[in-house]
Design a protein around this motif. Structure first.
Motif, mmCIF file in Angstrom:
data_model
loop_
_atom_site.group_PDB
_atom_site.id
_atom_site.type_symbol
_atom_site.label_atom_id
_atom_site.label_comp_id
_atom_site.label_asym_id
_atom_site.label_seq_id
_atom_site.Cartn_x
_atom_site.Cartn_y
_atom_site.Cartn_z
ATOM 1 N N UNK A 53 0.704 -1.052 -0.011
ATOM 2 C CA UNK A 53 -0.033 -0.038 -0.132
ATOM 3 C C UNK A 53 0.707 1.254 -0.071
ATOM 4 N N UNK A 58 -2.533 1.649 -5.747
ATOM 5 C CA UNK A 58 -2.979 3.197 -5.913
ATOM 6 C C UNK A 58 -4.023 3.126 -6.729
ATOM 7 N N UNK A 59 -4.902 4.224 -7.017
ATOM 8 C CA UNK A 59 -6.048 4.408 -7.741
ATOM 9 C C UNK A 59 -5.774 4.278 -9.407
ATOM 10 N N UNK A 117 -19.720 5.626 8.834
ATOM 11 C CA UNK A 117 -19.275 5.252 10.029
ATOM 12 C C UNK A 117 -18.015 5.578 10.004
ATOM 13 N N UNK A 118 -17.045 5.105 9.332
ATOM 14 C CA UNK A 118 -15.630 5.035 9.727
ATOM 15 C C UNK A 118 -14.901 5.543 8.192
ATOM 16 N N UNK A 119 -14.251 4.365 7.520
ATOM 17 C CA UNK A 119 -13.527 4.836 6.553
ATOM 18 C C UNK A 119 -13.287 3.695 5.390
ATOM 19 N N UNK A 120 -14.522 2.814 5.310
ATOM 20 C CA UNK A 120 -14.669 1.662 4.456
ATOM 21 C C UNK A 120 -14.453 2.163 2.921
ATOM 22 N N UNK A 128 -4.693 3.419 -0.695
ATOM 23 C CA UNK A 128 -5.160 4.277 0.424
ATOM 24 C C UNK A 128 -6.209 5.263 0.083
ATOM 25 N N UNK A 134 -11.617 10.291 5.161
ATOM 26 C CA UNK A 134 -11.611 10.077 6.316
ATOM 27 C C UNK A 134 -12.122 11.176 7.335
ATOM 28 N N UNK A 135 -12.160 12.375 6.928
ATOM 29 C CA UNK A 135 -12.316 13.327 7.831
ATOM 30 C C UNK A 135 -13.957 13.060 8.348
ATOM 31 N N UNK A 136 -14.055 13.501 9.539
ATOM 32 C CA UNK A 136 -15.614 13.629 10.161
ATOM 33 C C UNK A 136 -16.426 14.573 9.272
ATOM 34 N N UNK A 137 -15.995 15.606 8.736
ATOM 35 C CA UNK A 137 -16.494 16.636 8.094
ATOM 36 C C UNK A 137 -17.157 16.062 6.784
ATOM 37 N N UNK A 139 -17.554 12.849 6.113
ATOM 38 C CA UNK A 139 -18.535 11.859 6.392
ATOM 39 C C UNK A 139 -19.745 12.168 6.854
ATOM 40 N N UNK A 170 -18.584 -2.544 5.972
ATOM 41 C CA UNK A 170 -17.752 -3.208 6.062
ATOM 42 C C UNK A 170 -18.141 -4.373 4.909
ATOM 43 N N UNK A 198 -8.507 9.716 -9.544
ATOM 44 C CA UNK A 198 -9.059 8.894 -8.188
ATOM 45 C C UNK A 198 -10.520 9.570 -7.728
#
Lengths: 213, 109
Positions: A53, A58-59, A117-120, A128, A134-137, A139, A170, A198
């Protein structure tokens, strides 16, 4: 003018000489040594994952899948029916793509992928995930106000284009198949793959740049 | 097998710090080895992220990866025989190892 603070100077001196890794690095090292010691994981597998990774996955893998879908109707039909199976043609199955679904942008629908929920994320074909994914904003807002989020990414949708946000889990991950840009007729798959960004496969990009051609 | 000319290599740096990659690698390897399920991982990571947010942690990569480690600690505690006190002992052992190892030499317990 700066003043000399003997305590601060002593602290800097101590810090320079301790060589202690940062706290999270020590937490990971602690966990890894314990699980390896108990035979719960093999260190070679962890090391191979890190190398894969960091260096190889990668993309551009996803871009190849998109380019083939654009040029090979039989592959596209298989991809839309069962993306997890179809990407086996490339050997891209694995890590979190066990239940992969391809969703296609059209003139009237735009698709946006998120994991509230998270970063699936479909790591084995996109690598990656970017920090913003992955930011809460992101999401929180991708589902609540997708048009506004898209505008912040520079994507302005016409009123007659609807947006659908797909919430990854998941169990199911998504790849967006962007629309093939006009003016790319006759391009081979490598040339097409080079223009697939990407973000277009996550849905935060829509009109692909053909490099002014 | 490192191949700097790999045409499929990521175009940008995938991780800011090596431990970030190691944390995710460990999580994925534990899931694939069947020590916990993908769903348990997603739920536990989601809860850790949600707690960071409630605690006012900044919305950045550091917070994210700290939540990854917290989730890993919680799941190993719940699904293996590794306990929090054992982690504390091991952590102290690693710190001692780093402090006694001359700079540039491999750190061993």
């Amino acid at each position: 003018m700066s003043t000399y603070d003997p305590e601060k100077a002593a602290q800097i001196h101590r810090d320079l000489h301790t060589h202690l890794p940062p706290d999270p690095a020590l937490r990971v090292k602690t966990l890894e040594s314990l699980v390896v010691e108990r035979g719960l994981v093999q260190p070679e597998i962890v090391d191979a994952w890190v190398e894969a990774y960091s260096e190889h996955i990668g993309p551009k893998r996803g871009a190849q899948v998109v380019a083939r879908a654009w040029t090979d109707p039989e592959f596209k039909a298989r991809l839309m029916a069962d993306a997890s199976e179809a990407i086996k043609d490339f050997g891209f199955e694995g890590h979190a793509t066990g239940h992969l679904k391809a969703i296609e942008n059209t003139d009237t629908q735009h698709n946006l992928v998120v994991c509230t929920l998270c970063s699936c994320y479909p790591f084995s074909i996109l690598g990656m995930s970017p920090a913003w994914y992955k930011s809460s904003e992101y999401r929180a807002r991708a589902v609540r106000e997708p048009r506004k989020v898209l505008a912040e990414f520079g994507v302005t949708l016409a009123k007659d284009v609807s947006v659908r946000a797909w919430d990854s889990t998941a169990e199911v991950r998504y790849i967006v198949i962007p629309q093939r840009p006009a003016g790319t007729e006759g391009w081979d798959q490598d040339r097409l793959a080079a223009i697939v960004s990407r973000n277009s496969m996550i849905g935060t990009d829509r009109d692909l740049d053909t490099g002014g051609e | 097998m490192f191949n700097p000319d790999d045409p499929l290599a990521p175009p940008e740096k995938a991780f800011d710090q090596p431990w970030q990659a190691q944390a995710l690698a460990l999580a994925d390897t534990m899931v694939r080895a069947g020590h916990f399920t993908p769903n348990q991982w997603a739920q536990t990571l989601g809860a850790a992220l949600s707690k960071s947010e409630q605690d006012g942690a900044p919305d950045n990569a550091e917070t994210y990866y700290n939540a990854v480690i917290t989730a890993l600690e919680q799941l190993t505690e719940a699904h293996t025989d590794i306990t929090a006190p054992q982690r504390q002992v091991r952590r102290a052992a690693w710190e001692a190892a780093y402090l006694r190892t001359p700079h540039g030499q491999p750190v061993k317990l």
